[in-house]
Structure formats: structure tokens, C-alpha cells
Design a protein around this motif. Structure first.
Motif, PDB file in Angstrom:
ATOM      1  N   PHE A 248       1.025  -1.210  -0.070  1.00  0.00           N
ATOM      2  CA  PHE A 248       0.105  -0.047  -0.044  1.00  0.00           C
ATOM      3  C   PHE A 248       0.824   1.339  -0.016  1.00  0.00           C
ATOM      4  CE2 PHE A 248      -2.577  -3.418   1.945  1.00  0.00           C
ATOM      5  CZ  PHE A 248      -3.624  -3.164   1.220  1.00  0.00           C
ATOM      6  N   PRO A 249       0.924   1.937  -1.058  1.00  0.00           N
ATOM      7  CA  PRO A 249       1.744   3.010  -1.094  1.00  0.00           C
ATOM      8  C   PRO A 249       1.295   4.342  -0.138  1.00  0.00           C
ATOM      9  CG  PRO A 249       1.128   2.531  -3.547  1.00  0.00           C
ATOM     10  CD  PRO A 249       0.110   1.852  -2.276  1.00  0.00           C
ATOM     11  N   SER A 250       1.836   5.062   0.252  1.00  0.00           N
ATOM     12  CA  SER A 250       1.906   6.364   1.312  1.00  0.00           C
ATOM     13  C   SER A 250       1.433   7.551   0.441  1.00  0.00           C
ATOM     14  CB  SER A 250       3.008   6.433   2.037  1.00  0.00           C
ATOM     15  OG  SER A 250       4.050   6.756   1.437  1.00  0.00           O
ATOM     16  N   VAL A 251       1.132   7.578  -1.040  1.00  0.00           N
ATOM     17  CA  VAL A 251       0.897   8.510  -1.840  1.00  0.00           C
ATOM     18  C   VAL A 251      -0.413   8.361  -2.247  1.00  0.00           C
ATOM     19  CG1 VAL A 251       3.186   9.433  -2.008  1.00  0.00           C
ATOM     20  CG2 VAL A 251       2.113   7.726  -3.616  1.00  0.00           C
ATOM     21  N   GLY A 252      -1.098   9.516  -2.748  1.00  0.00           N
ATOM     22  CA  GLY A 252      -2.387   9.469  -3.320  1.00  0.00           C
ATOM     23  C   GLY A 252      -2.209   8.780  -4.702  1.00  0.00           C
ATOM     24  N   CYS A 253      -3.495   8.217  -5.132  1.00  0.00           N
ATOM     25  CA  CYS A 253      -3.630   7.339  -6.299  1.00  0.00           C
ATOM     26  C   CYS A 253      -3.217   8.023  -7.679  1.00  0.00           C
ATOM     27  CB  CYS A 253      -4.746   6.698  -6.451  1.00  0.00           C
ATOM     28  SG  CYS A 253      -6.340   7.872  -6.762  1.00  0.00           S
ATOM     29  N   SER A 254      -3.201   9.548  -7.412  1.00  0.00           N
ATOM     30  CA  SER A 254      -3.189  10.232  -9.003  1.00  0.00           C
ATOM     31  C   SER A 254      -1.515  10.821  -8.573  1.00  0.00           C
ATOM     32  CB  SER A 254      -4.011  11.731  -8.826  1.00  0.00           C
ATOM     33  OG  SER A 254      -3.896  12.320  -7.557  1.00  0.00           O
ATOM     34  N   ASP A 255      -0.696  10.387  -7.841  1.00  0.00           N
ATOM     35  CA  ASP A 255       0.561  10.677  -7.615  1.00  0.00           C
ATOM     36  C   ASP A 255       1.529   9.390  -7.788  1.00  0.00           C
ATOM     37  OD1 ASP A 255       0.038  13.252  -7.187  1.00  0.00           O
ATOM     38  OD2 ASP A 255       0.015  12.915  -4.908  1.00  0.00           O
ATOM     39  N   TYR A 256       0.777   8.357  -8.022  1.00  0.00           N
ATOM     40  CA  TYR A 256       1.882   6.940  -8.064  1.00  0.00           C
ATOM     41  C   TYR A 256       1.693   6.739  -9.662  1.00  0.00           C
ATOM     42  CZ  TYR A 256       3.838   2.460  -7.274  1.00  0.00           C
ATOM     43  OH  TYR A 256       4.538   1.582  -7.125  1.00  0.00           O
ATOM     44  N   THR A 257       3.171   7.036 -10.123  1.00  0.00           N
ATOM     45  CA  THR A 257       3.283   6.861 -11.612  1.00  0.00           C
ATOM     46  C   THR A 257       3.618   5.303 -11.879  1.00  0.00           C
ATOM     47  OG1 THR A 257       4.090   8.801 -11.943  1.00  0.00           O
ATOM     48  CG2 THR A 257       4.686   7.300 -13.745  1.00  0.00           C
ATOM     49  N   LEU A 258       2.901   4.551 -12.717  1.00  0.00           N
ATOM     50  CA  LEU A 258       2.962   2.972 -13.037  1.00  0.00           C
ATOM     51  C   LEU A 258       4.086   2.758 -13.947  1.00  0.00           C
ATOM     52  CD1 LEU A 258      -0.816   2.202 -13.245  1.00  0.00           C
ATOM     53  CD2 LEU A 258       0.589   1.816 -11.349  1.00  0.00           C
ATOM     54  N   SER A 259       4.661   1.519 -13.621  1.00  0.00           N
ATOM     55  CA  SER A 259       5.537   1.125 -14.668  1.00  0.00           C
ATOM     56  C   SER A 259       4.913  -0.299 -15.450  1.00  0.00           C
ATOM     57  CB  SER A 259       6.747   0.412 -13.619  1.00  0.00           C
ATOM     58  OG  SER A 259       7.396   2.055 -13.176  1.00  0.00           O
ATOM     59  N   ASP A 260       5.735  -0.575 -16.358  1.00  0.00           N
ATOM     60  CA  ASP A 260       5.229  -1.795 -17.015  1.00  0.00           C
ATOM     61  C   ASP A 260       5.502  -3.077 -16.084  1.00  0.00           C
ATOM     62  OD1 ASP A 260       4.532  -3.572 -19.104  1.00  0.00           O
ATOM     63  OD2 ASP A 260       6.654  -3.872 -19.788  1.00  0.00           O
ATOM     64  N   GLY A 261       4.288  -3.710 -16.387  1.00  0.00           N
ATOM     65  CA  GLY A 261       4.140  -4.963 -15.367  1.00  0.00           C
ATOM     66  C   GLY A 261       3.587  -4.778 -14.051  1.00  0.00           C
ATOM     67  N   ASP A 262       3.347  -3.580 -13.570  1.00  0.00           N
ATOM     68  CA  ASP A 262       2.688  -3.373 -12.271  1.00  0.00           C
ATOM     69  C   ASP A 262       1.304  -3.876 -12.180  1.00  0.00           C
ATOM     70  OD1 ASP A 262       4.910  -2.239 -11.512  1.00  0.00           O
ATOM     71  OD2 ASP A 262       4.017  -0.012 -11.826  1.00  0.00           O
ATOM     72  N   SER A 263       1.085  -4.369 -10.877  1.00  0.00           N
ATOM     73  CA  SER A 263      -0.408  -4.941 -10.905  1.00  0.00           C
ATOM     74  C   SER A 263      -1.179  -4.081  -9.616  1.00  0.00           C
ATOM     75  CB  SER A 263      -0.369  -6.442 -10.025  1.00  0.00           C
ATOM     76  OG  SER A 263      -1.394  -6.934  -9.871  1.00  0.00           O
ATOM     77  N   ILE A 264      -2.357  -3.682  -9.886  1.00  0.00           N
ATOM     78  CA  ILE A 264      -3.373  -2.553  -9.090  1.00  0.00           C
ATOM     79  C   ILE A 264      -4.153  -3.480  -8.490  1.00  0.00           C
ATOM     80  CG2 ILE A 264      -4.264  -0.358  -8.995  1.00  0.00           C
ATOM     81  CD1 ILE A 264      -2.622   0.398 -11.833  1.00  0.00           C
ATOM     82  N   ALA A 265      -4.279  -3.301  -7.263  1.00  0.00           N
ATOM     83  CA  ALA A 265      -5.759  -3.680  -6.504  1.00  0.00           C
ATOM     84  C   ALA A 265      -6.429  -2.564  -5.962  1.00  0.00           C
ATOM     85  CB  ALA A 265      -5.103  -4.874  -5.671  1.00  0.00           C
ATOM     86  N   TRP A 266      -7.766  -2.634  -6.034  1.00  0.00           N
ATOM     87  CA  TRP A 266      -8.712  -1.568  -5.261  1.00  0.00           C
ATOM     88  C   TRP A 266      -9.265  -2.355  -4.460  1.00  0.00           C
ATOM     89  CZ3 TRP A 266      -8.495   3.633  -4.806  1.00  0.00           C
ATOM     90  CH2 TRP A 266      -7.730   4.221  -5.708  1.00  0.00           C
ATOM     91  N   LEU A 267      -9.309  -2.352  -3.048  1.00  0.00           N
ATOM     92  CA  LEU A 267      -9.922  -3.059  -2.002  1.00  0.00           C
ATOM     93  C   LEU A 267     -10.794  -2.195  -0.921  1.00  0.00           C
ATOM     94  CD1 LEU A 267      -6.566  -5.109  -1.183  1.00  0.00           C
ATOM     95  CD2 LEU A 267      -8.467  -5.654  -2.739  1.00  0.00           C
ATOM     96  N   TYR A 268     -11.747  -2.852  -0.697  1.00  0.00           N
ATOM     97  CA  TYR A 268     -12.704  -2.070   0.356  1.00  0.00           C
ATOM     98  C   TYR A 268     -12.392  -2.627   1.455  1.00  0.00           C
ATOM     99  CZ  TYR A 268     -17.080   0.227   2.060  1.00  0.00           C
ATOM    100  OH  TYR A 268     -17.784   1.208   2.978  1.00  0.00           O
ATOM    101  N   THR A 269     -12.108  -1.794   2.668  1.00  0.00           N
ATOM    102  CA  THR A 269     -11.787  -2.109   3.994  1.00  0.00           C
ATOM    103  C   THR A 269     -13.257  -1.714   4.808  1.00  0.00           C
ATOM    104  OG1 THR A 269     -10.309  -2.105   5.769  1.00  0.00           O
ATOM    105  CG2 THR A 269     -10.544   0.045   4.240  1.00  0.00           C
ATOM    106  N   CYS A 270     -13.089  -2.514   5.833  1.00  0.00           N
ATOM    107  CA  CYS A 270     -14.248  -2.067   6.839  1.00  0.00           C
ATOM    108  C   CYS A 270     -13.558  -1.901   8.307  1.00  0.00           C
ATOM    109  CB  CYS A 270     -15.217  -3.391   7.112  1.00  0.00           C
ATOM    110  SG  CYS A 270     -16.208  -3.793   5.460  1.00  0.00           S
TER     111      CYS A 270
END
Length: 277
Positions: A248-270
Motif C-alpha cells: 500500500f503506497p503512502s501517496v495518493g493514487c493520482s501521484d503514483y506513476t505506474l511501470s510496465d508489469g505493475d499490478s493494481i488492486a482496489w480493495l474495500y476495507t471495513c
């Protein structure tokens, strides 16, 4: 040539026989008014006609000339049978035994027929012109472009399934039975794409509702709700978090630049991320 020699010999014999018949015939028949002088028979018998045997140079068949001589002697001196008989006896001594000709062996009978070698005619093959193949230029493969960078992304709210008692009333219908709002998909990356850019792309492509806000303080996007499931819908500590390659990165989603082969997961936490492994 040999036949001519025998003919000459036969003629000579005939002449001799006729001469002897004439001489002996005149002595045996006295003329009228003359005194007969009878020679003793011993004189006539003691003087036989001597014939020299003629050696034949080559064996030939018996010629009929001798029989002709004997017949002529008999007709010429009929009054002197003894002289004609002696002459014919003398002539018969000239008769040579028939020559036996050497058997002529024909070369065709003894020699095997010559076998001719089979004549083989030269076969003329049609002249084949050399075929000139067109020069083949080596196939030039198109330049291989570098692979397009890609990343994967999925969206899950599976934690809600274990906290359904905390879920706001009326929200049960929007929660999938398996907890997956979007399964794993691949997305081509453009240069400088961020996690927020990819989330916007897939939600628009698959028709998923997306709510976000931009913080003026941090100048970053904040995700409020995905698929009509918002923060605090399942307790005070509920909301959306993202992870890249399991962290889990410590920056906002619009600030994290992706690289080739990255895997993104959006998860809902309770429980403020405590329920996310």
C-alpha cells in the motif's frame, strides 16, 4: 581346266584305239589276189597297246569318254573281234577309279551365325534451356517494436461479505455475491500514467460508477466510492484503499506513476485496512 585335260586325254585314247583297229583290221583281212600272210596269234597277243596312265592332278568324276571309245572301236572293226576285244580290254585299263571329292563343309553349317550387336540409336533429348530464377531478396523482417507496457487491475469488496451486519440498509443489492466488482484485466500504459488514470479508464470501459474528489491541499485525487459503495457504508472505518504489487503506497493514487508489469488492486476495507491481508 581339269575337264579340258580329260577331254584331250579321251580324244587321244580314241585316236589310238581307231588307229590300232585300222592297222589290225587291214592285216587280218587280205586283199583279193594277194597272198595271205597270217601272223601268229602270239605276235598279236604279245603286243598289247600300252597306255600310259595319266595321273590326275585333282580328283574328278568319271567322264563318259571311255564308253564312247569302246563303242567306236566295235563299229569300226567288226571283222576282228579278237583285236577289238584286246583294244577294248586295253582301253578299260585306262579307266581310273572315280575320285571321291573331299566333302565341302559350308562355312554356314559349321560356323555359328554371327550375332550382330544391337544398334542403339542415340537418343536426342530436347535441349533444356537453363532457367534463371529471379534473384530473391532476403526477406526483411519488419522492425520489432518494443512491447507496449501494460499493467493489471482488479476491484474487490469481499470484506463486506463478513461485515454484512454493519452494511447500511439498502446496500445489500450492490454487493456482488462473490465480492468481485471487476475481475483482473490488463490495461496498456501510456507514458506517465498513474493509478488514478488506469482506474478512470477501466470504470468507464466496463460501466462502473466512480466517485472521487481532488484535495486542494495535497492536489491529489481522493476516491469516495466505486460501484455505488462509498466510505462509511459498512462502519466508521470503511472506505477504499489501493495496493501496487501487494503493498500500500503512502501517496495518493493520482501521484503514483505506474511501470510496465505493475499490478493494481482496489480493495474495500471495513476496519481501516486491518481486515486486508
Amino acid at each position: 581346266m581339269k575337264k579340258w585335260q580329260y577331254a584331250v586325254i579321251a580324244a587321244v585314247v580314241i585316236v589310238c584305239v581307231l588307229t590300232a583297229a585300222f592297222l589290225f583290221g587291214d592285216t587280218s583281212q587280205p586283199a583279193t589276189g594277194e597272198k595271205t600272210l597270217s601272223a601268229p596269234d602270239s605276235t598279236i597277243q604279245s603286243a598289247p597297246i600300252q597306255q600310259t596312265p595319266v595321273a590326275s592332278s585333282a580328283p574328278e568324276a568319271k567322264e563318259p569318254a571311255v564308253t564312247m571309245a569302246t563303242e567306236s572301236s566295235a563299229t569300226e572293226a567288226p571283222t576282228t573281234p579278237s583285236a577289238a576285244t584286246e583294244a577294248s580290254a586295253a582301253v578299260t585299263t585306262v579307266t581310273e577309279p572315280p575320285a571321291t571329292e573331299a566333302p565341302t563343309t559350308s562355312s554356314a553349317a559349321t560356323e555359328p551365325p554371327a550375332t550382330q550387336a544391337p544398334v542403339t540409336e542415340p537418343t536426342t533429348e530436347p535441349a533444356t534451356e537453363p532457367t534463371t530464377e529471379p534473384a530473391t531478396t532476403p526477406a526483411t523482417e519488419p522492425p520489432t517494436e518494443p512491447p507496449v507496457p501494460q499493467c493489471t487491475i482488479y476491484i474487490s469488496c469481499a470484506t463486506v461479505l463478513s461485515h454484512m451486519d454493519n452494511l447500511k440498509a439498502g446496500k445489500e443489492a450492490i454487493v456482488p455475491e462473490n465480492g468481485w466488482i471487476l475481475g483482473t484485466v490488463s490495461v496498456e500504459l501510456q507514458e506517465g500514467d498513474t493509478v488514478f488514470d488506469v482506474l478512470q479508464c477501466v470504470t468507464k470501459q466496463y460501466g462502473i460508477a466512480l466517485e472521487f474528489s481532488v484535495s486542494p491541499v495535497y492536489n491529489t485525487a481522493y476516491i469516495e466510492g466505486i460501484g455505488n459503495l462509498y466510505e462509511r457504508d459498512c462502519g466508521t472505518g470503511s472506505g477504499w484503499l489501493y495496493a501496487v504489487n501487494g503493498s500500500f503506497p503512502s501517496v495518493g493514487c493520482s501521484d503514483y506513476t505506474l511501470s510496465d508489469g505493475d499490478s493494481i488492486a482496489w480493495l474495500y476495507t471495513c476496519e481501516m485496512g486491518a481486515d486486508l491481508s
